[in-house]
Design a protein around this motif. Structure first.
Motif, PDB file in Angstrom:
ATOM      1  N   GLY A 132       0.861  -1.243  -0.149  1.00 58.03           N
ATOM      2  CA  GLY A 132       0.045  -0.123  -0.135  1.00 58.03           C
ATOM      3  C   GLY A 132       0.773   1.372   0.089  1.00 58.03           C
ATOM      4  N   LEU A 133       0.239   2.475  -0.630  1.00 59.31           N
ATOM      5  CA  LEU A 133       0.898   3.558  -0.515  1.00 59.31           C
ATOM      6  C   LEU A 133       0.481   4.506   0.312  1.00 59.31           C
ATOM      7  CD1 LEU A 133       2.909   5.426  -2.489  1.00 59.31           C
ATOM      8  CD2 LEU A 133       0.656   5.858  -3.751  1.00 59.31           C
ATOM      9  N   ILE A 134       1.281   4.941   1.212  1.00 54.67           N
ATOM     10  CA  ILE A 134       0.928   5.872   2.316  1.00 54.67           C
ATOM     11  C   ILE A 134       1.560   7.532   1.855  1.00 54.67           C
ATOM     12  CG2 ILE A 134       1.627   6.804   4.647  1.00 54.67           C
ATOM     13  CD1 ILE A 134       1.645   3.944   5.684  1.00 54.67           C
ATOM     14  N   VAL A 135       0.454   8.338   1.692  1.00 52.73           N
ATOM     15  CA  VAL A 135       0.604   9.394   1.243  1.00 52.73           C
ATOM     16  C   VAL A 135       0.592  10.629   2.273  1.00 52.73           C
ATOM     17  CG1 VAL A 135       0.037  11.309  -0.667  1.00 52.73           C
ATOM     18  CG2 VAL A 135       0.102   8.711  -1.103  1.00 52.73           C
ATOM     19  N   ASP A 136       1.613  11.420   2.490  1.00 53.49           N
ATOM     20  CA  ASP A 136       1.688  12.370   3.793  1.00 53.49           C
ATOM     21  C   ASP A 136       1.349  13.698   2.966  1.00 53.49           C
ATOM     22  OD1 ASP A 136       2.133  14.137   5.710  1.00 53.49           O
ATOM     23  OD2 ASP A 136       3.908  12.692   6.278  1.00 53.49           O
ATOM     24  N   ILE A 137       0.059  14.341   3.252  1.00 57.13           N
ATOM     25  CA  ILE A 137      -0.117  15.791   2.799  1.00 57.13           C
ATOM     26  C   ILE A 137       0.031  16.537   3.745  1.00 57.13           C
ATOM     27  CG2 ILE A 137      -1.974  14.509   1.077  1.00 57.13           C
ATOM     28  CD1 ILE A 137      -4.071  15.667   3.097  1.00 57.13           C
ATOM     29  N   ARG A 138       0.734  16.408   4.822  1.00 59.19           N
ATOM     30  CA  ARG A 138       0.953  17.651   5.878  1.00 59.19           C
ATOM     31  C   ARG A 138       1.770  18.693   5.307  1.00 59.19           C
ATOM     32  NH1 ARG A 138       3.551  15.385  10.429  1.00 59.19           N
ATOM     33  NH2 ARG A 138       4.575  13.628   8.930  1.00 59.19           N
ATOM     34  N   PRO A 139       1.659  19.727   5.973  1.00 59.91           N
ATOM     35  CA  PRO A 139       2.777  20.851   5.526  1.00 59.91           C
ATOM     36  C   PRO A 139       4.116  20.640   5.945  1.00 59.91           C
ATOM     37  CG  PRO A 139       0.813  21.789   6.694  1.00 59.91           C
ATOM     38  CD  PRO A 139       0.660  20.273   6.812  1.00 59.91           C
ATOM     39  N   HIS A 140       5.159  21.064   5.247  1.00 58.48           N
ATOM     40  CA  HIS A 140       6.528  20.953   5.623  1.00 58.48           C
ATOM     41  C   HIS A 140       6.779  21.005   7.041  1.00 58.48           C
ATOM     42  CE1 HIS A 140      10.850  22.025   5.525  1.00 58.48           C
ATOM     43  NE2 HIS A 140      10.770  20.806   4.500  1.00 58.48           N
ATOM     44  N   HIS A 141       6.299  22.074   7.667  1.00 55.01           N
ATOM     45  CA  HIS A 141       6.741  22.447   8.936  1.00 55.01           C
ATOM     46  C   HIS A 141       6.490  21.561   9.947  1.00 55.01           C
ATOM     47  CE1 HIS A 141       2.879  24.427   8.900  1.00 55.01           C
ATOM     48  NE2 HIS A 141       2.578  24.118  10.107  1.00 55.01           N
ATOM     49  N   ASN A 142       5.243  20.767   9.726  1.00 57.18           N
ATOM     50  CA  ASN A 142       5.006  19.809  10.583  1.00 57.18           C
ATOM     51  C   ASN A 142       5.576  18.419  10.479  1.00 57.18           C
ATOM     52  OD1 ASN A 142       1.686  20.862  10.091  1.00 57.18           O
ATOM     53  ND2 ASN A 142       2.390  20.662  11.948  1.00 57.18           N
ATOM     54  N   ARG A 143       5.931  18.271   9.073  1.00 57.97           N
ATOM     55  CA  ARG A 143       6.802  17.045   8.913  1.00 57.97           C
ATOM     56  C   ARG A 143       8.142  17.176   9.340  1.00 57.97           C
ATOM     57  NH1 ARG A 143       7.747  16.920   3.809  1.00 57.97           N
ATOM     58  NH2 ARG A 143       6.547  18.528   3.045  1.00 57.97           N
ATOM     59  N   LEU A 144       8.584  18.336   9.160  1.00 57.75           N
ATOM     60  CA  LEU A 144      10.218  18.768   9.842  1.00 57.75           C
ATOM     61  C   LEU A 144      10.237  18.519  11.207  1.00 57.75           C
ATOM     62  CD1 LEU A 144      12.925  19.607   8.925  1.00 57.75           C
ATOM     63  CD2 LEU A 144      12.000  22.092   9.341  1.00 57.75           C
ATOM     64  N   ALA A 145       9.174  18.937  12.093  1.00 59.79           N
ATOM     65  CA  ALA A 145       9.214  19.254  13.470  1.00 59.79           C
ATOM     66  C   ALA A 145       8.740  17.724  14.064  1.00 59.79           C
ATOM     67  CB  ALA A 145       8.047  19.991  13.895  1.00 59.79           C
ATOM     68  N   SER A 189       6.538   6.326   3.371  1.00 59.27           N
ATOM     69  CA  SER A 189       5.558   7.226   3.015  1.00 59.27           C
ATOM     70  C   SER A 189       6.018   8.149   1.739  1.00 59.27           C
ATOM     71  CB  SER A 189       4.833   8.286   4.098  1.00 59.27           C
ATOM     72  OG  SER A 189       5.789   9.320   4.501  1.00 59.27           O
ATOM     73  N   VAL A 190       5.310   8.849   1.096  1.00 60.51           N
ATOM     74  CA  VAL A 190       5.518   9.668  -0.201  1.00 60.51           C
ATOM     75  C   VAL A 190       4.737  10.864   0.048  1.00 60.51           C
ATOM     76  CG1 VAL A 190       5.057  10.055  -2.389  1.00 60.51           C
ATOM     77  CG2 VAL A 190       5.589   7.788  -1.934  1.00 60.51           C
ATOM     78  N   VAL A 191       5.530  12.026   0.303  1.00 66.16           N
ATOM     79  CA  VAL A 191       5.125  13.270   0.327  1.00 66.16           C
ATOM     80  C   VAL A 191       4.518  14.070  -0.721  1.00 66.16           C
ATOM     81  CG1 VAL A 191       5.489  15.673   1.382  1.00 66.16           C
ATOM     82  CG2 VAL A 191       6.669  13.533   2.530  1.00 66.16           C
ATOM     83  N   VAL A 192       3.144  14.085  -0.701  1.00 66.97           N
ATOM     84  CA  VAL A 192       2.463  15.054  -1.839  1.00 66.97           C
ATOM     85  C   VAL A 192       1.749  15.836  -1.402  1.00 66.97           C
ATOM     86  CG1 VAL A 192       1.150  14.689  -3.791  1.00 66.97           C
ATOM     87  CG2 VAL A 192       2.473  12.731  -3.045  1.00 66.97           C
ATOM     88  N   GLU A 193       2.125  17.298  -1.526  1.00 70.07           N
ATOM     89  CA  GLU A 193       1.249  18.684  -1.448  1.00 70.07           C
ATOM     90  C   GLU A 193      -0.287  18.334  -1.605  1.00 70.07           C
ATOM     91  OE1 GLU A 193       2.602  21.220   0.439  1.00 70.07           O
ATOM     92  OE2 GLU A 193       4.440  20.706   0.439  1.00 70.07           O
ATOM     93  N   ARG A 194      -1.232  18.846  -0.820  1.00 68.17           N
ATOM     94  CA  ARG A 194      -2.393  18.564  -0.949  1.00 68.17           C
ATOM     95  C   ARG A 194      -2.992  19.350  -2.254  1.00 68.17           C
ATOM     96  NH1 ARG A 194      -6.710  17.188  -2.557  1.00 68.17           N
ATOM     97  NH2 ARG A 194      -8.546  17.307  -1.650  1.00 68.17           N
ATOM     98  N   ILE A 195      -2.263  20.322  -2.665  1.00 68.45           N
ATOM     99  CA  ILE A 195      -2.549  21.017  -3.873  1.00 68.45           C
ATOM    100  C   ILE A 195      -2.609  20.306  -5.305  1.00 68.45           C
ATOM    101  CG2 ILE A 195      -0.559  22.318  -4.272  1.00 68.45           C
ATOM    102  CD1 ILE A 195      -1.950  24.825  -4.919  1.00 68.45           C
ATOM    103  N   VAL A 196      -1.496  19.280  -5.288  1.00 70.14           N
ATOM    104  CA  VAL A 196      -1.284  18.418  -6.557  1.00 70.14           C
ATOM    105  C   VAL A 196      -1.805  17.028  -6.346  1.00 70.14           C
ATOM    106  CG1 VAL A 196       0.580  20.117  -7.275  1.00 70.14           C
ATOM    107  CG2 VAL A 196       1.059  17.998  -5.792  1.00 70.14           C
ATOM    108  N   LEU A 197      -2.504  16.658  -5.087  1.00 62.41           N
ATOM    109  CA  LEU A 197      -2.805  15.460  -4.739  1.00 62.41           C
ATOM    110  C   LEU A 197      -3.382  14.493  -5.911  1.00 62.41           C
ATOM    111  CD1 LEU A 197      -2.408  13.138  -2.619  1.00 62.41           C
ATOM    112  CD2 LEU A 197      -4.833  13.852  -2.033  1.00 62.41           C
ATOM    113  N   GLU A 198      -4.706  14.965  -6.611  1.00 64.67           N
ATOM    114  CA  GLU A 198      -5.529  14.379  -7.599  1.00 64.67           C
ATOM    115  C   GLU A 198      -4.464  14.369  -8.839  1.00 64.67           C
ATOM    116  OE1 GLU A 198      -8.163  16.259  -4.505  1.00 64.67           O
ATOM    117  OE2 GLU A 198      -6.432  16.757  -5.440  1.00 64.67           O
TER     118      GLU A 198
END
Length: 130
Positions: free
Chosen positions: A30-43, A50-59
């Protein structure tokens, strides 16, 4: 319609998974897709694998028949969307299901529930797929 009703409608269209269920799906491809903002992921870190994909380009990145989709998954791949606490991920998973990913879902409690369950994480701040 209130945002709570909007969220309830979205969740009626998906079968949400617990952190342990999501980890099992991840182990089976399965593919886990993280849509959280960079500052949350960094902290706070990121889910291992997981793969990081910004919500704005997710679809666009997860349209199984789109020209801009990520490689390595099909319409039959379980896709688990992750946000901080499991709210915006429900809306995103519903949208992915509507564009042709019947196994799209989200993580109950989000990244913070995954971390609290003691499941594998990595240092955060990965660059999002653009």
């Amino acid at each position: 319609m209130s945002v709570d009703a909007f969220l309830e409608d979205a969740r009626a269209e998906i079968t949400r998974v617990s952190p342990e269920e999501a980890d099992g799906l991840r182990r089976l491809g399965g593919l886990i897709v993280d849509i959280r903002p960079h500052h949350n992921r960094l902290a706070e870190g990121e889910i291992e694998g997981s793969v990081v994909v910004e919500r704005i380009v997710l679809e666009w990145r997860l349209d199984p028949s789109g020209d801009w989709r990520l490689p390595g998954f099909t319409k039959d791949t379980p896709v688990i969307v992750v946000c901080n606490e499991g709210y915006s991920s429900s809306l995103a998973a519903r949208d992915l299901k509507r564009i042709g990913l019947p196994k799209a879902t989200d993580l109950i409690g989000g990244y913070r529930a995954w971390r609290a369950a003691g499941l594998p994480i990595r240092e955060g701040g990965s660059q999002a797929v653009s």
